[in-house]
Scaffold this active site. Structure first.
Site, PDB file in Angstrom:
ATOM      1  N   LYS A  46       0.828  -1.213   0.000  1.00 16.60           N
ATOM      2  CA  LYS A  46       0.000   0.000   0.000  1.00 16.60           C
ATOM      3  C   LYS A  46       0.855   1.252   0.000  1.00 16.60           C
ATOM      4  CE  LYS A  46       0.994   1.026   4.466  1.00 16.60           C
ATOM      5  NZ  LYS A  46       1.702   2.267   4.895  1.00 16.60           N
ATOM      6  N   ALA A 103      10.324  -3.186   6.047  1.00 16.44           N
ATOM      7  CA  ALA A 103      10.425  -1.910   6.773  1.00 16.44           C
ATOM      8  C   ALA A 103      10.504  -0.739   5.801  1.00 16.44           C
ATOM      9  CB  ALA A 103      11.642  -1.912   7.708  1.00 16.44           C
ATOM     10  N   GLY A 113       3.700  -1.597   4.098  1.00 16.03           N
ATOM     11  CA  GLY A 113       2.847  -2.619   4.690  1.00 16.03           C
ATOM     12  C   GLY A 113       3.139  -4.028   4.224  1.00 16.03           C
ATOM     13  N   ALA A 120       0.767  -7.253   4.681  1.00 15.81           N
ATOM     14  CA  ALA A 120       0.295  -8.044   3.551  1.00 15.81           C
ATOM     15  C   ALA A 120       0.567  -9.527   3.773  1.00 15.81           C
ATOM     16  CB  ALA A 120       0.960  -7.565   2.258  1.00 15.81           C
ATOM     17  N   ASP A 173      -2.377  -1.967   9.754  1.00 14.18           N
ATOM     18  CA  ASP A 173      -2.473  -2.024   8.300  1.00 14.18           C
ATOM     19  C   ASP A 173      -3.018  -3.354   7.778  1.00 14.18           C
ATOM     20  OD1 ASP A 173      -1.412   0.518   8.161  1.00 14.18           O
ATOM     21  OD2 ASP A 173       0.622  -0.149   7.711  1.00 14.18           O
TER      22      ASP A 173
END
Length: 311
Positions: free
Chosen positions: A17, A105, A109, A113, A145
């Site tokens: 994302k 990182a 996300g 995921a 997330d």
């Protein structure tokens, strides 16, 4: 030795994302922050395959260097599988094979995921058939997330980012992602934001008690207009990310010099998302950044959330 991917399994593809807008509130009593963010799922995917097993295990592949990722019960995908098993009373295990394409990182996300993919893959493999609303609740317990990784598309996230409202989106947006060769700690970026705000309290606007997303963002997404969206891209965390890693400023400047409508640090960084006016412009930008020594990838959004892929 036979290829395990030819054995019966469930394959789920879950998107990374971009936060096209992010408004961060003051820290709450527990040290976290309420946010208002506009998520857009993009066509950079994690491939999660779930194989029948008696125990819980995970292995990684793909183009991303995963040598630093844990493979024990602290791994978020393993946590997701264990949480689902506990929720549904499932007594077996699973082996997860994750091919990573979203940077670790990186503010996109990727771990979320993985967790979303593991939830859907295990629910399908185990035939536990957890209702969608319950699956989203489990996702919310794993991280802010993770629910969006299941939902995909474009959505407004409030609270910790896990309270989702779908946003009507038209057309396709073209992004060029500029990847860094390092990761960033989300807690460190939030701490730096708090310190920045304290240092400059006399010079910056007061922080909203209840963060909101600018109406212009919703209008741009609804219109499918890249130029409109470029004018309203915003991320409160960007100033903190740039303070910690000043070299990201060069990436943003270089992207705009080479034709991007606008650029933004995605989430807590360090991935820089550069918005282009068209597919052709995005390809030209990707080539220009690559020539300048920056790893870049053209993606589109919005795309659907985690989905089972036919084997």
């Amino acid at each position: 030795m036979s290829d395990p991917r030819t054995t019966p399994h469930v394959h789920v593809r879950a998107p990374g994302k971009i936060n096209v807008y992010m408004n961060v509130g003051e820290p709450t009593a527990d040290g976290y922050h309420d946010v208002a963010t506009a998520y857009q799922a993009v066509s950079l995917y994690e491939d999660v395959r779930a194989f029948p097993a008696n125990e819980f295990s995970v292995a990684f592949g793909g183009p991303v260097d995963t040598r630093g990722l844990p493979t024990d019960r602290t791994n978020l995908a393993i946590k997701a599988a264990r949480m689902l098993a506990k929720k549904t009373g499932y007594t077996g295990g699973v082996h997860l094979q994750i091919d990573k394409h979203v940077p670790i990182a990186g503010g996109m996300g990727g771990g979320s995921a993985d967790a979303a993919g593991a939830l859907l893959a295990c629910d399908t493999l185990w035939e536990t058939e957890l209702p969608r609303e319950e699956l989203l609740k489990v996702a919310g317990r794993l991280g802010a997330d993770v629910p969006f990784s299941l939902v995909g598309g474009t959505a407004i996230g409030t609270g910790r980012g896990d309270q989702l409202s779908p946003a009507l989106a038209k057309g396709t947006f073209h992004w060029v992602l500029a990847f860094a060769d390092f990761g960033m700690s989300t807690p460190q970026v939030y701490r730096e934001l708090d310190e920045h705000r304290a240092r400059h309290a006399a010079d910056i606007a007061p922080v909203q008690a209840s963060p909101t997303v600018d109406a212009g963002v919703l209008q741009a997404i609804r219109a499918g207009d890249a130029h409109m969206l470029a004018d309203v891209l915003h991320n409160d965390l960007q100033v903190a990310a740039l303070h910690i890693r000043p070299e990201l400023t060069r990436t943003l400047e270089l992207g705009e010099q080479q034709g991007a409508l606008a650029g933004i640090v995605s989430g807590s960084g360090p991935t820089v998302a550069l918005l282009s006016s068209s597919a052709e412009a995005a390809i030209d930008l990707q080539i220009g950044l690559t020539t300048s020594g920056i790893t870049a990838h053209h993606v589109t959004g919005p795309v659907v959330g985690a989905r089972v892929v036919e084997n």
